[in-house]
Write an enzyme that holds these catalytic residues in place. Sequence first.
Site, PDB file in Angstrom:
ATOM      1  N   LYS A 165       0.839  -1.204   0.000  1.00  0.00           N
ATOM      2  CA  LYS A 165       0.000   0.000   0.000  1.00  0.00           C
ATOM      3  C   LYS A 165       0.872   1.252   0.000  1.00  0.00           C
ATOM      4  CE  LYS A 165      -4.040   1.841   2.542  1.00  0.00           C
ATOM      5  NZ  LYS A 165      -4.931   1.629   3.721  1.00  0.00           N
ATOM      6  N   SER A 173     -10.085  -0.778   6.887  1.00  0.00           N
ATOM      7  CA  SER A 173      -9.479  -0.546   5.571  1.00  0.00           C
ATOM      8  C   SER A 173      -8.760  -1.740   4.945  1.00  0.00           C
ATOM      9  CB  SER A 173      -8.498   0.627   5.639  1.00  0.00           C
ATOM     10  OG  SER A 173      -9.200   1.840   5.616  1.00  0.00           O
ATOM     11  N   SER A 223      -9.935   1.614   2.710  1.00  0.00           N
ATOM     12  CA  SER A 223      -9.043   2.395   1.878  1.00  0.00           C
ATOM     13  C   SER A 223      -7.979   1.582   1.145  1.00  0.00           C
ATOM     14  CB  SER A 223      -8.341   3.454   2.719  1.00  0.00           C
ATOM     15  OG  SER A 223      -7.446   2.832   3.629  1.00  0.00           O
TER      16      SER A 223
END
Lengths: 100, 478
Positions: free
Chosen positions: B74, B173, B149
């Site tokens: 990420k 997330s 997210s």
Amino acid sequence: MNERISREDVAHVARLACLSLTDVELDAFTNQLADILEHAADLDALDLETVEPTAHPLPLINVFRDDKLGEAVDREKFLASAPEVENNQFKVPPALGEHS
Amino acid sequence: MTVQETVLAIQKGEMKAQEVLESHLKTIQDREEEINAFNLVMTEEAIKEAEKIDSLVAEGKNPGPLTGIPVAVKDNICTQGIPTTCSSNILAGWLPPYDATIVERLRDAGAVIVGKTNLDEFAMGASTENSAFGPTRNPLDTTRVPGGSSGGSAAAVAAGFTPLAIGSDTGGSIRQPAALCGVVGVKPTYGRVSRYGLVAFASSLDQIGPFAETVADAALLLEVISGHDPLDTTSIPEPPLDLSSALTQGVEGLRIGVIDELSGGAIEGISDDVLACLEKAVEALTSAGAIVERTSVPSTVYGLSAYYVIAPAEASSNLARYDGVRFGPRVDAKTTSEMMVATRTAGFGDEVKRRIMLGTYALSAGYYDAYYGKSQKVRTLIMNDFAAAYEKFDLLLSPTAPTTAFPLGDKTEDPLQMYLQDICTISSNLAGHPAMSVPFGQGTDGLPVGIQVLAPATDEHTMFRAGAILEASNQGQS
């Protein structure tokens, strides 16, 4: 619990947060923040008088590292990320007397 | 092939890390334009790393438990000298001066980092639409969001771009995008995985965790990234997890509580097809020998409200550092304070501004007790309620997300509707407990549903026992 957040409140908070909003943005954010805070008003139903607050989920207290020499921060490497540098220091526009 | 099988094949010389990488790069080339899972594909670096792995194997060395496995990371996790943007314009062009601890651990385990994945700006969102790099699309239906997210990481695994990916989970997330993309996602116990090098959103809630196609692969990745790190003062002082025995242990005799509030009880908005999958999951665990009963965790009802005060409050403080002085781009102005306002106004997107202002308000004079103080007390209530539930049960169960993947644009105009996506996941972050999402069944739209297994602090092992059973049962049905 509280009155609905006002346009002036949001403008004040934006100043505190170093953000500049257009009039259109100010209207939109005021409505959205009011909705979110209204949702949070459900907490008013709770009796919290005797409840202690929790800031952090772990019972870790006073965490220290061993007092051993480690690798020092490479000054050059960190300064390289900055928008402006002079004499090995971060450089910014005038910060004093700016309101005079 | 599972990750473990691929690792063994490379270590035995039956396959090359370079071949494994090539086939994944090919898949990326075929579909990345459509999916937009990555902010950056590190083709050259990855090829070099794969070559290095192959030469280590050729020398008779063992590069580690993830030998030659492509991993996506990420883009809010620091990679030295490689852009780390948090999908925000305010970090455009910034090159981190160091690697996150988990990046070092991945490399030490022989993994090949293939790229940095898209996210909602600063991990604030539930759809990966709030990104300076444009939205990520769900590989199973490109008209739908992948969740967020960590939507880029979930999509990367679902699309077969990489067998493993790393995400971060502050209010759901990792788990919610895993559910929406039909992959496994794990939020470990707070402090289980070092946060050193994770760009801070809400420091008392943030935790890094794995995405994988299977429960066993997720366990392997979690083993590699877990364990104490002296560079993170909130790191749990324990060695890395050993989860291998959990995968075959079964759930015989385990007591599992279905959280009533999240399964048709007090909290509305959980869709019927998701609840139907939860019922099937209960049946699967029961027939595997677990004792499953409904139970109440009353204050989960207040989790969302408490979270949307605490997380923005911490974020407003954490994001004060983006002021155009030490890193990132600067918008020039006559004075320092004007420069800071201009830089932040140009650099942050709307959702980030919304949360900074919400948090600033909740911490400001006159409102601190009414919002922040109250929410911290609710956090105590949630921890107490979980503690009470775990006196009777080993694990808890709920849906991961209230619905299957929703269409792009569906919730972007109404932040509160977007926040409700986190309703099932948020309480674990507030309590600091581990939780994982395992694909289980489908909605009426044919899209995957995720079932969430929750465990008390530090008991990832028991959580994975139930996860493995759910996965086996789900595969038996499909």
